[in-house]
Write an enzyme that holds these catalytic residues in place. Structure first.
Site, short mmCIF file in Angstrom:
data_model
loop_
_atom_site.label_atom_id
_atom_site.label_comp_id
_atom_site.label_asym_id
_atom_site.label_seq_id
_atom_site.Cartn_x
_atom_site.Cartn_y
_atom_site.Cartn_z
CB THR A 53 -23.93 15.77 52.73
OG1 THR A 53 -23.44 17.20 51.94
CG2 THR A 53 -23.28 16.03 54.09
CE1 TYR A 66 -20.40 17.12 52.61
CE2 TYR A 66 -19.95 18.42 54.45
CZ TYR A 66 -20.60 18.20 53.30
OH TYR A 66 -21.86 19.03 52.81
CB SER A 99 -26.60 17.93 45.37
OG SER A 99 -26.17 18.81 46.30
CB THR A 132 -29.08 19.23 51.25
OG1 THR A 132 -27.84 19.60 51.54
CG2 THR A 132 -29.35 17.84 52.14
CG ASP A 133 -25.22 22.29 48.05
OD1 ASP A 133 -25.61 22.33 49.25
OD2 ASP A 133 -24.19 22.55 47.71
CE LYS A 205 -28.40 23.21 52.32
NZ LYS A 205 -27.43 22.44 51.58
CD GLU A 322 -43.57 47.46 42.99
OE1 GLU A 322 -42.74 48.32 42.75
OE2 GLU A 322 -43.12 46.51 43.52
#
Length: 367
Positions: A53, A66, A99, A132-133, A205, A322
């Site tokens: 981005t 975008y 990304s 950022t992904d 993120k 558990e």
């Protein structure tokens, strides 16, 4: 007297012409590079651009759409006022992709280039521009395979470069500011966005659109940065490293998301497809249904390494709570989320580590 006057006039004219030539040359250099001449005493920072981005441009699909990866690393540097006062900058384009298309081939390319840069003293620090992904995954991979005291910083943006209030230039400036700060030495790979410094192991993120999307849920950020200063909240913490696999590929490890009314179909199909490992994004502290647990037992008998992680986003997945991990032959992720647990398991398997007790130690070992 007349000759002296003429000599003085000539000297004044020559000086004036020289000044004009210098000014024109400097203006031309500035117009060509977007930056004033760099002082040779400044630190050297290599910018490795991968897209995302931060290098995006607006699209006509919608008011907020975008296209990522439309601007080069050189363009990014040229669009940040004052950055040339921080460092001598050079940019290289490793890739130019959104990304969500990030892959292990780019990871290996980045790791090898960074190792080469520091081995040959080409730069004092590296800044990686990235979407950022998957930024946290790239940062974690590099943090595991790169062993250096030199700063390696990832940065990006939540808004494209053409947005009214693009955050990319500020993030880029602050990433370089952190990279050249002496206190950044020996802290491993870091992510710098939104005035905050995060360690690769803990950061994730958390929001689809917020500028404050990156958070270190368990440990908190390791520092903060603004126009005036860089502040770290504690001493450097070093983590264990893993050798970069020589074959330049990673084995197949799949993440399976747990949910109510879960059966074992995805588990069985992953085993049939040849998965070497599975990471379970389990409910709560890494739980799955009884039917899915039976599927995990079958996968373990088939030689597949299983790691229990959690889908909840925060907290530890501990052994034998558990689920009786000893009885079922499972590994737990402790503080690693599913996407990072997958990368660690891939790296261990690529280095021919298959002993479950050793794998479990690597998930726990942090210092």
């Amino acid at each position: 007297m007349a000759q002296l006057y003429r000599r003085r006039c000539s000297s004044w004219v020559y000086a004036l012409v020289g000044a004009i030539i210098f000014a024109v040359s400097s203006s031309f250099a500035l117009a060509q590079t977007g930056k004033a001449p760099m002082h040779s005493s400044l630190p050297r920072v290599l910018v490795l651009a991968t897209g995302g981005t931060i290098s995006g441009k607006a699209s006509e699909r919608s008011a907020i759409s975008y296209d990522a990866g439309a601007v080069t690393g050189e363009d990014l540097i040229a669009g940040v006022p004052g950055i040339e006062k921080l460092a001598r900058l050079k940019a290289e384009q490793i890739s130019n992709i959104p990304s969500q298309n990030m892959n292990s081939k780019v990871w290996f390319r980045l790791a090898e280039r960074i190792n080469q840069v520091f081995a040959h003293d080409e730069a004092d620090a590296v800044v990686i521009t990235h979407g950022t992904d998957t930024m946290e995954e790239t940062a974690f991979f590099l943090d595991k395979v790169i062993k250096t005291s030199h700063p390696v910083i990832l940065t990006g943006a939540m808004r494209p470069s053409t947005a009214i209030s693009a955050d990319g230039p500020a993030n880029m400036y602050e990433a370089v500011k952190v990279a050249v700060d002496p206190a950044a030495q020996g802290r491993g790979v870091m992510i710098v966005l939104n005035d905050t410094i995060h360690a690769a192991r803990w950061v994730t993120k958390t929001s689809t659109t917020s500028l404050e999307t990156f958070k270190s849920q368990i440990a908190g950020p390791i520092g903060a940065v603004d126009a005036a200063s860089v502040r770290f909240f504690g001493p450097p913490v070093s983590f264990n490293h893993i050798a970069l696999p020589t074959e330049q590929n990673l084995p197949q490890v799949r993440i399976i998301y747990a949910h109510a009314d879960m059966d074992a179909q995805q588990i069985d199909e992953a085993v049939k497809a040849g998965a070497a490992g599975l990471v379970i994004a389990g409910m709560g502290d890494g739980n799955v249904s009884q039917e899915a647990l039976s599927g995990l037992d079958r996968a373990v008998k088939a030689g597949v390494i299983i790691v229990r992680s959690a889908r909840v986003g925060e907290g530890f997945v501990n052994r034998n709570v558990e689920v009786n991990d000893d009885e079922h032959g499972l590994v737990v992720s402790y503080d690693l989320n599913p996407q990072k647990a997958r990368i660690l398991l891939q790296l261990l398997l690529a280095n021919h580590v298959r002993d479950k007790s050793k794998i479990q130690q690597d998930f726990l070992a942090r210092y």
